[in-house]
Design a protein around this motif. Sequence first.
Motif, mmCIF file in Angstrom:
data_model
loop_
_atom_site.group_PDB
_atom_site.id
_atom_site.type_symbol
_atom_site.label_atom_id
_atom_site.label_comp_id
_atom_site.label_asym_id
_atom_site.label_seq_id
_atom_site.Cartn_x
_atom_site.Cartn_y
_atom_site.Cartn_z
ATOM 1 N N SER A 1 -13.091 -4.305 0.143
ATOM 2 C CA SER A 1 -12.699 -4.643 -1.220
ATOM 3 C C SER A 1 -13.934 -5.029 -2.015
ATOM 4 C CB SER A 1 -11.704 -5.809 -1.211
ATOM 5 O OG SER A 1 -11.412 -6.251 -2.514
ATOM 6 N N ASP B 1 -3.629 4.896 0.119
ATOM 7 C CA ASP B 1 -4.187 5.004 -1.223
ATOM 8 C C ASP B 1 -4.841 3.687 -1.616
ATOM 9 O OD1 ASP B 1 -3.172 7.552 -1.335
ATOM 10 O OD2 ASP B 1 -1.567 7.086 -2.762
ATOM 11 N N GLU B 2 -5.895 3.780 -2.409
ATOM 12 C CA GLU B 2 -6.560 2.578 -2.893
ATOM 13 C C GLU B 2 -5.634 1.802 -3.819
ATOM 14 O OE1 GLU B 2 -9.991 4.152 -4.729
ATOM 15 O OE2 GLU B 2 -11.086 4.502 -2.848
ATOM 16 N N ASN B 3 -5.750 0.490 -3.767
ATOM 17 C CA ASN B 3 -4.976 -0.372 -4.654
ATOM 18 C C ASN B 3 -5.956 -1.043 -5.614
ATOM 19 O OD1 ASN B 3 -3.684 -3.059 -5.486
ATOM 20 N ND2 ASN B 3 -1.974 -1.999 -4.494
ATOM 21 N N GLU B 4 -5.729 -0.849 -6.920
ATOM 22 C CA GLU B 4 -6.629 -1.375 -7.939
ATOM 23 C C GLU B 4 -5.884 -2.343 -8.847
ATOM 24 O OE1 GLU B 4 -9.751 2.123 -8.897
ATOM 25 O OE2 GLU B 4 -7.698 2.525 -9.549
ATOM 26 N N TYR C 1 0.847 -1.194 0.000
ATOM 27 C CA TYR C 1 0.000 0.000 0.000
ATOM 28 C C TYR C 1 0.882 1.242 0.000
ATOM 29 C CZ TYR C 1 -4.296 -2.593 1.028
ATOM 30 O OH TYR C 1 -5.379 -3.428 0.970
ATOM 31 N N ARG D 1 -10.699 -3.722 -6.356
ATOM 32 C CA ARG D 1 -10.179 -2.560 -5.635
ATOM 33 C C ARG D 1 -10.132 -2.855 -4.140
ATOM 34 N NH1 ARG D 1 -13.302 3.141 -5.429
ATOM 35 N NH2 ARG D 1 -14.266 2.189 -3.591
ATOM 36 N N HIS D 2 -8.988 -2.523 -3.524
ATOM 37 C CA HIS D 2 -8.797 -2.665 -2.078
ATOM 38 C C HIS D 2 -8.664 -1.286 -1.445
ATOM 39 C CE1 HIS D 2 -8.070 -7.060 -1.679
ATOM 40 N NE2 HIS D 2 -7.696 -6.945 -2.928
ATOM 41 N N ASP D 3 -9.353 -1.112 -0.321
ATOM 42 C CA ASP D 3 -9.281 0.135 0.437
ATOM 43 C C ASP D 3 -8.939 -0.230 1.883
ATOM 44 O OD1 ASP D 3 -9.484 2.649 1.450
ATOM 45 O OD2 ASP D 3 -11.608 2.937 1.010
#
Length: 374
Positions: A329, A361-364, A164, A351-353
């Motif tokens: 997610s 930050d979001e991971n897409e 992340y 998408r993971h938040d």
Amino acid sequence: MTQNFRIHSLAAVLAVTTAVPAMAQLRYDNNSGGYVELYGQIHPVIVSVDDGEETETRLLDNDLSNSRVGLRLMQPYGSNEFTFWFETGLGLPSTGSANQDGTNNDGWSREDIRHVDFALKGSYGKFSAGQGSMASDGAAEVDLSYVGTVLYSFTNDENGAFFYRQPDGILSDITVGDSADNFDGARRGRIRYDTPSYNGFSGAIAYGQNILSSSDDDDYYDIAVSYGNTFTNGIEFAATIAYAVRDFDDGSGERRDTIGSASVLLPSGFSFTAALGTRDNTSDGASDPDYWYTKIAYETDWVSWGQTGIGIDYFDGSDFQNEGSSTKSWGIAVVQRIDSINTDAYLKYRRHDFDDMVDFDENEAWALGARWRF
């Protein structure tokens, strides 16, 4: 290797898997009712991961169901059946070894061995010994939807090793895989007993150790109960609950997982799937994470090639990294069956938040791949 080369390489692999005819079944049947069967699969995928500041795109082997080869043997023995099962991954550079720093892969190792399993099955049930599934393996992943081929309760297949990114742009030391898990059971060197099925109900119990790792001397034991049925109105239902314990060899305590999942498939093609789990860590300082997961999906024969499945899911987890942390997610996928070459092709977005005192930050991740079985 450039990004364009990776994409062109996957295009070539996909072209091969969709151009060759389906292989004849590699099976030999003897005169006494037994058989020996060879099988395998190739599973290339293009994965593009956006960590909020940078995007990495690579051609990899998908850890969701990695490329592998195997052999199954079955031989009747009186009223019993003796079976042997060997299966190993190919050790290709995989989604589980890729992050912002590159792809870490040392080729095949003994940890790529999935099954070296001997079993005896009869009216009394089934006894198994060797490297194979513990009783809780699959308990969090019961899924009757076709899109469950790529969209299911474990949400970290394509980007689990990616870090992340903090709001200041610096990479943290927390990976997507650290922030979510479904606690599903593993494969171990184990002894296992499965009961016969009674009106759709069955049970299993196992004890094992991680014989493929020289650094893990912990004891593992678990128990699971499953139910499955197709009702007269055509509705299919399946569910499993399991309890698993990892007893740490250093005497620091235990890890206890309670997991379950259920899925229903309607004659209309709609399906509904849910899973949940809790983890109780008795070790000092360890958090006790939990999660719930749900998915709605639809499948039909829109094209002549084979079945099409679409679905959308949602994962909500708490306390995975530290007490008070939150993971959310969601994902969406479409899977197309190509019957003529025994291939499942798919496109998936996830998408993971993650929030742990800091709102990372979001991971897409986007995944475009195909799994060809032979």
